[in-house]
Design a protein around this motif. Sequence first.
Motif, mmCIF file in Angstrom:
data_model
loop_
_atom_site.group_PDB
_atom_site.id
_atom_site.type_symbol
_atom_site.label_atom_id
_atom_site.label_comp_id
_atom_site.label_asym_id
_atom_site.label_seq_id
_atom_site.Cartn_x
_atom_site.Cartn_y
_atom_site.Cartn_z
ATOM 1 N N UNK A 8 0.832 -1.209 0.000
ATOM 2 C CA UNK A 8 0.000 0.000 0.000
ATOM 3 C C UNK A 8 0.865 1.257 0.000
ATOM 4 N N UNK A 9 1.994 1.198 0.696
ATOM 5 C CA UNK A 9 2.911 2.336 0.716
ATOM 6 C C UNK A 9 3.552 2.509 -0.649
ATOM 7 N N UNK A 10 3.962 1.402 -1.274
ATOM 8 C CA UNK A 10 4.549 1.477 -2.612
ATOM 9 C C UNK A 10 3.555 2.065 -3.606
ATOM 10 N N UNK A 11 2.295 1.664 -3.496
ATOM 11 C CA UNK A 11 1.260 2.182 -4.391
ATOM 12 C C UNK A 11 1.063 3.686 -4.198
ATOM 13 N N UNK A 12 1.068 4.141 -2.936
ATOM 14 C CA UNK A 12 0.893 5.566 -2.677
ATOM 15 C C UNK A 12 2.112 6.360 -3.156
ATOM 16 N N UNK A 13 3.306 5.800 -3.026
ATOM 17 C CA UNK A 13 4.493 6.471 -3.561
ATOM 18 C C UNK A 13 4.333 6.730 -5.060
ATOM 19 N N UNK A 40 -4.955 15.466 -3.882
ATOM 20 C CA UNK A 40 -4.648 14.147 -3.330
ATOM 21 C C UNK A 40 -4.478 14.200 -1.813
ATOM 22 N N UNK A 41 -3.704 15.154 -1.333
ATOM 23 C CA UNK A 41 -3.449 15.233 0.108
ATOM 24 C C UNK A 41 -4.735 15.553 0.860
ATOM 25 N N UNK A 42 -5.559 16.446 0.308
ATOM 26 C CA UNK A 42 -6.813 16.783 0.989
ATOM 27 C C UNK A 42 -7.738 15.572 1.058
ATOM 28 N N UNK A 43 -7.758 14.765 -0.004
ATOM 29 C CA UNK A 43 -8.621 13.577 0.015
ATOM 30 C C UNK A 43 -8.145 12.563 1.054
ATOM 31 N N UNK A 58 -9.334 10.740 8.085
ATOM 32 C CA UNK A 58 -8.452 10.730 9.245
ATOM 33 C C UNK A 58 -8.388 9.344 9.883
ATOM 34 N N UNK A 59 -7.148 8.825 10.029
ATOM 35 C CA UNK A 59 -6.940 7.531 10.650
ATOM 36 C C UNK A 59 -7.056 6.354 9.701
ATOM 37 N N UNK A 60 -7.336 6.614 8.428
ATOM 38 C CA UNK A 60 -7.490 5.530 7.460
ATOM 39 C C UNK A 60 -6.140 4.911 7.118
ATOM 40 N N UNK A 61 -6.178 3.770 6.430
ATOM 41 C CA UNK A 61 -4.932 3.105 6.029
ATOM 42 C C UNK A 61 -4.139 3.969 5.057
ATOM 43 N N UNK A 62 -4.836 4.733 4.231
ATOM 44 C CA UNK A 62 -4.121 5.615 3.293
ATOM 45 C C UNK A 62 -3.404 6.737 4.035
ATOM 46 N N UNK A 63 -4.042 7.289 5.070
ATOM 47 C CA UNK A 63 -3.358 8.337 5.820
ATOM 48 C C UNK A 63 -2.172 7.751 6.583
#
Length: 660
Positions: free
Chosen positions: A219-224, A284-287, A292-297
């Motif tokens: 998930x981190x690689x995907x967000x990168x 992207x950052x605002x979404x 708040x507290x989600x896996x994406x954050x």
Amino acid sequence: MNSGRFNWVSWGTLAAAVGLLVLAGWLSQGLANERDEHQIGLTRQDEAPPPPTVTLASTLGGPVRAGAVLFLWHRANELKDAGQYAEANQWSRWITDLQPGFPAVWYFHAWNMAYNISVTTSTPRERWFWVDSGVRLLRERGLRYNPRAYMLYRELGYIFIHKIGAYSDDMHWYYKRRLALEWQELLGVAFPGQDPVERMRLVAEAPDSLSELRRSDPAIAELMDELRRTGYEIDINLLRTIGRIDMVPQSRAAELYQNGVFADTDFFDRSTLPPPPDDAISVLIRSIRDQRGSSREQALEAILNTLRKRELQDRYNMDARLMWQMMAGVEGDPDLFGYGPLDWRHPASHSLYWTTLGVRAIEDGRLISQADVVNTRRQILHGLQAKFHEGRIFFDPLVQDPRVRPSLADRSSPVDRTLSASPLRYSSNLAFAQAYETAFQRAIEVVGRDDVRGSAQAYKGGHENLLLDVVLQSWLSGDFDMARQWVNRARDLYAREPHNIRSGRYEQDLTTFVTELFVDNLELLRNINAFITVMLEQGIDRGLLEGNLESYANFRAEAEKAYRRFMETRRDDVAAVQGRMQLPPFSEIERQIFMELIVGKSQFGRPLPLLERHRVWTYAPGYLREAAYPQVADELRRQCEAVGFDFETTFPAPTPMAAQ
């Protein structure tokens, strides 16, 4: 005949050589002690090669290099004494290239930039350039070459606590804003409910590299990859850009920014503002922040924390783990007992960091003087004293202070005018009182050791003053038991001092004691800040909570009267946009205090439950609700949802906003 003579000469030469080697060995210990005493030695903390000039200098013969350094040092001092600071700066730089393992020249060089050259300039940006250059010289160069030089750690800490953190320089507010902006970008904004100590732990325990982080979680690689598609590399530029984006929700200018108002003004330098709200990275950052507290954050924070850790180490020469340990404490380490929630936007936090390293260097050294131990420990106390008096920061870099003076605007760039005028206010933090007390006891213990033989008297004057300040702040907050506890502590230690016997103040009852203490010290910036805060909080608690607008107006009037009286005494202090000892506009102070209380915080009074804050919101003047709503709405909505309240009913939007 010739062969025998040759053998005699050879054996004589060999014997002389052996004798010289023995002599050199005998002298080496003395030279080693001299190096320890003067903290001289080319020892880098990292493996990077020295610059070419240092490599060249190392190839010169010792006498040649020593003669060159002696000449340059003499000339640099001559130029400094003649007031030719810029020229002295250049000569000092040559010495650091020739002899980087000589701490005294780094000390001289940094002081010259931060204190001498800076005050010969006229604009805030120019002054900050030289002050910051002195900081960076020690932090990023001098201490890498001299990691055991406690004098450099202490000097760096002193520049932070005195040049940047104190009030003697006309441009000190600009320095404070530049430092606050830099570190708010780097470490981000603490959202409501976040523990600053826990946030620092996550940075300290982040992976050491992005490649390691990328492998740890798909998930981190995907967000990168998603972040890269917005046009940014995963680097410090992205970190600071997101830091600026995260400033928007907590800014008074949030709505103006979202509506694009800043785009048409030349008052703000675009390089210091977030990207436009419709920019891909902003969207992207605002979404992500909306979840708040989600896996994406959590994935985003993991990326940011690794970037923060690398930047702290690579650029700032700072250890994220030590920063966290200073805040949380380390069991069994009496010098890392846990200072508490250090805000790294504050100069005193940096002073504490570097001075703590100075304490460690002294403890690890073999040759120390009594003065070095006493003065370094005293600087720890000064840092904690500053955190007690001014440990809470209210800072909004996106808006301007309406009191900008045209004279400054004429000779400064837009970013200078913005930062010179951005609202910044410090207020006291009682949480650091116990940290100061613990550090005081540790200092007394250390200076009393047989290898130091110092005197505790060196600290007692400052300690009594701090105890009295704690009494005053506790009493103002309405915690009379706490005030009585601290005044008893002060009485036990200092009532028999001659000055207290003469005044008889420790024989007074608590109310008389505090009243006289407050009247005698009202001119201090920290005390007027405390008085204004208490009056406004009491007005909210005793006025708005009861639906009594007249009561709130009375408390507010007393606070504003004290504010105006204080500012009148500072009328001639016009060397900088915000005079050296002046306060932000009263309306800004009132807004900040209202915002803090309405989200459930309080500096002096009790935190109000959600239903009581609903009543406060209902009766608050319209101008306060309009000023606060953009910054508090998201947090109040989360609090309402957590207990099943309807946010729109509990905290309705002010009428003009609702109409829009």
